[in-house]
Design a protein around this motif. Structure first.
Motif, PDB file in Angstrom:
ATOM      1  N   GLN A  51       0.806  -1.214   0.000  1.00 51.25           N
ATOM      2  CA  GLN A  51       0.000   0.000   0.000  1.00 51.25           C
ATOM      3  C   GLN A  51       0.844   1.272   0.000  1.00 51.25           C
ATOM      4  OE1 GLN A  51      -3.390  -0.288   2.485  1.00 51.25           O
ATOM      5  NE2 GLN A  51      -3.746   1.906   2.639  1.00 51.25           N
ATOM      6  N   ARG A 176      -8.137   0.480   4.688  1.00 52.26           N
ATOM      7  CA  ARG A 176      -7.326   0.797   5.857  1.00 52.26           C
ATOM      8  C   ARG A 176      -6.509  -0.417   6.291  1.00 52.26           C
ATOM      9  NH1 ARG A 176      -7.965   0.887  11.488  1.00 52.26           N
ATOM     10  NH2 ARG A 176      -9.943  -0.223  11.291  1.00 52.26           N
ATOM     11  N   ASP A 178      -4.803  -3.123   8.581  1.00 50.61           N
ATOM     12  CA  ASP A 178      -5.379  -3.846   9.722  1.00 50.61           C
ATOM     13  C   ASP A 178      -4.479  -3.742  10.964  1.00 50.61           C
ATOM     14  OD1 ASP A 178      -6.873  -5.510  11.323  1.00 50.61           O
ATOM     15  OD2 ASP A 178      -6.283  -7.362  10.306  1.00 50.61           O
TER      16      ASP A 178
END
Length: 488
Positions: A51, A176, A178
């Motif tokens: 990400q 989002r 974790d």
């Protein structure tokens, strides 16, 4: 860096135990603190790389790992070293998952196989050379040099990365991260491990032990619940609907747990009981890496030619036989008649198992989930050693205590001398008796008693680990499909 560190530290344990006057529980924590955070954060590190950028996260891991390595080398007490090892594990959690992901993102399909093969080859080489080089540094410089060895390696890695590595990320990763799953994983594993490691010194009924185990179990159960509900789970539980994927990971847990226990205790036995130098102890494990490297291409093709359950049954069974052979080791036995056959048989079993196991895990899920499937299996392998060392440490300590008491009783020691000796017994074979106020002949007898008690515990643990590996073979035999068509 991580492969060298993983093999060198075990060889350094006797030297750092003597220098820092550490107990056997402290020594376990030196290994466990690193494995705890690496095992709990490796999936999070992979997700963050996808990400936020694999190069960025990878370099953060390298720098963090190296800074923690320097702190390890400067540690003046066991507690500082354990803290530094925990920080090392956090750095490794961001470093380890990035390496293969960067290779996959950098090379084309045609070149990727050769690139991964090169990666595997260097991993095997460093696994073989690391203990020997590290052992030499421990013998001729200090155990601290084994940690400082990471500094020049890190400088090379950073320079090459900045100059030649391009940034890459997964554009589909937008949910989002974790963080809750990662926190529950650390607390769950940490609680269980802390409770098991403190079981022997504090006792099973101590509130700290009971509370730690309870906290660990509650957090691990909560992790399962949370991972089912979050939109972007660190560990997608849907993958475990595949019967093959689940069985392969149970096999991994049992087999790598057995392997982790043996690789933790064997250097202690070789150095503290058999009186090998650190270099000799490191060299004793070289056949393991050589045999696995030599047979890797052959074993990698087994799944294409035979049903995967054949190598996944035979391999762990052979490994179990090799681990059981370690139970034959006594005091002063020849390396070639005891350790060498056991190491070779263990290596043969692992060589038959590892590549087919990886192929089976990757083939048990859809191709788009291959990365996370590999990450879960890697995590299971790391966590296996973490839990097994903690659990078998209880067995080892109980056996040692049961053996040492009667042996010391037979020596008719004075109350004062017995008290001094008992202060050193938490160190097991690392007990330092030079300052005990008794005559040299009696001191030799006490040392012999400690060594015999340690060997007795080592034998019990080796047989217990062999049973774990044999159970892994049973789960390998239960594997039927490779593509996960059969679901639980």
């Amino acid at each position: 860096m991580t492969f060298i560190d993983g093999t060198v530290v075990n060889v350094a344990l006797p030297a750092l135990q003597a220098d820092l006057k550490a107990t056997i529980t402290d020594v376990q924590w030196v290994v466990e603190a690193y494995a705890l955070f690496l095992g709990a954060l490796i999936l999070l590190g992979g997700a963050m790389g996808d990400q936020l950028g694999r190069k960025r996260v990878f370099l953060f891991g390298v720098v963090s790992f190296t800074a923690a390595s320097i702190l390890c080398g400067l540690a003046t007490s066991a507690r500082v070293l354990i803290l530094a090892r925990a920080l090392q594990g956090i750095g490794a959690g961001f470093l380890v998952p990035g390496s293969l992901a960067i290779i996959s993102a950098t090379f084309s399909d045609a070149e990727r196989g050769r690139a991964i093969g090169t990666w595997s080859g260097f991993s095997a080489i460093t696994t073989a050379i690391g203990p020997v080089v590290g052992g030499w540094l421990i013998d001729h410089v200090s155990w601290r040099a084994a940690f400082f060895l990471n500094v020049p390696l890190a400088l090379i890695v950073v320079l090459l990365s900045l100059r030649h590595m391009e940034e890459s990320r997964d554009p589909s990763r937008t949910a989002r991260i974790d963080w809750g799953g990662a926190l529950l994983g650390v607390l769950g594993l940490g609680g269980v491990v802390f409770g098991l490691l403190e079981w022997q010194p504090l006792g099973p009924s101590h509130p700290v032990v009971i509370g730690s185990l309870a906290l660990g179990v509650i957090c691990l159960v909560s992790l399962v619940i949370v991972e089912r509900r979050v939109p972007n789970p660190m560990m997608p539980l849907d993958l475990f609907r595949s019967r093959t994927f689940t069985l392969a990971n149970v096999l991994t847990l049992l087999l790598y747990g057995a392997l982790g226990v043996v690789l933790f205790l064997l250097p202690l036995d070789l150095i503290q009981i058999q009186h090998y130098s650190a270099t000799e102890a490191g060299a004793a494990l070289v056949p393991l890496a050589i045999i696995m490297f030599a047979l890797s291409r052959w074993s990698g093709g087994l799944v294409a030619r035979v049903d995967p359950r054949i190598p996944l049954t035979i391999g762990p069974a052979i490994a179990a036989g090799g681990i059981a052979l370690f139970a034959r080791s006594g005091i002063g036995d020849s390396y070639w008649s005891t350790v060498f056959p056991a190491v070779c048989l263990l290596a043969l079993g692992m060589a038959i198992t590892v590549a087919p196991l990886t192929t089976t895990v990757m083939g048990a899920v859809e191709s788009q989930h291959a990365g996370v499937a590999s990450g879960i299996n890697n995590t299971v392998a790391r966590v296996a050693g973490l839990l097994a060392i903690a659990a078998f440490g209880v067995l080892m300590a109980r056996r040692f205590d049961a053996e040492i008491g009667p042996r010391l009783d037979r020596l008719a020691l004075s109350a004062t001398v017995r008290m001094e000796i008992e202060k050193e017994l938490p160190k097991m074979a690392g007990a330092q008796l030079q300052d005990v106020a008794t005559d040299p002949r009696q001191r030799v007898a006490v040392q012999r008693s400690i060594e015999e008690a340690f060997v007795s515990g080592f034998r019990v643990v080796a047989l217990g680990s062999a049973i774990l590996a044999l159970a892994a073979a049973g789960f390998g035999a239960a594997i039927r499909d490779r593509r996960g068509a059969t679901h639980l």
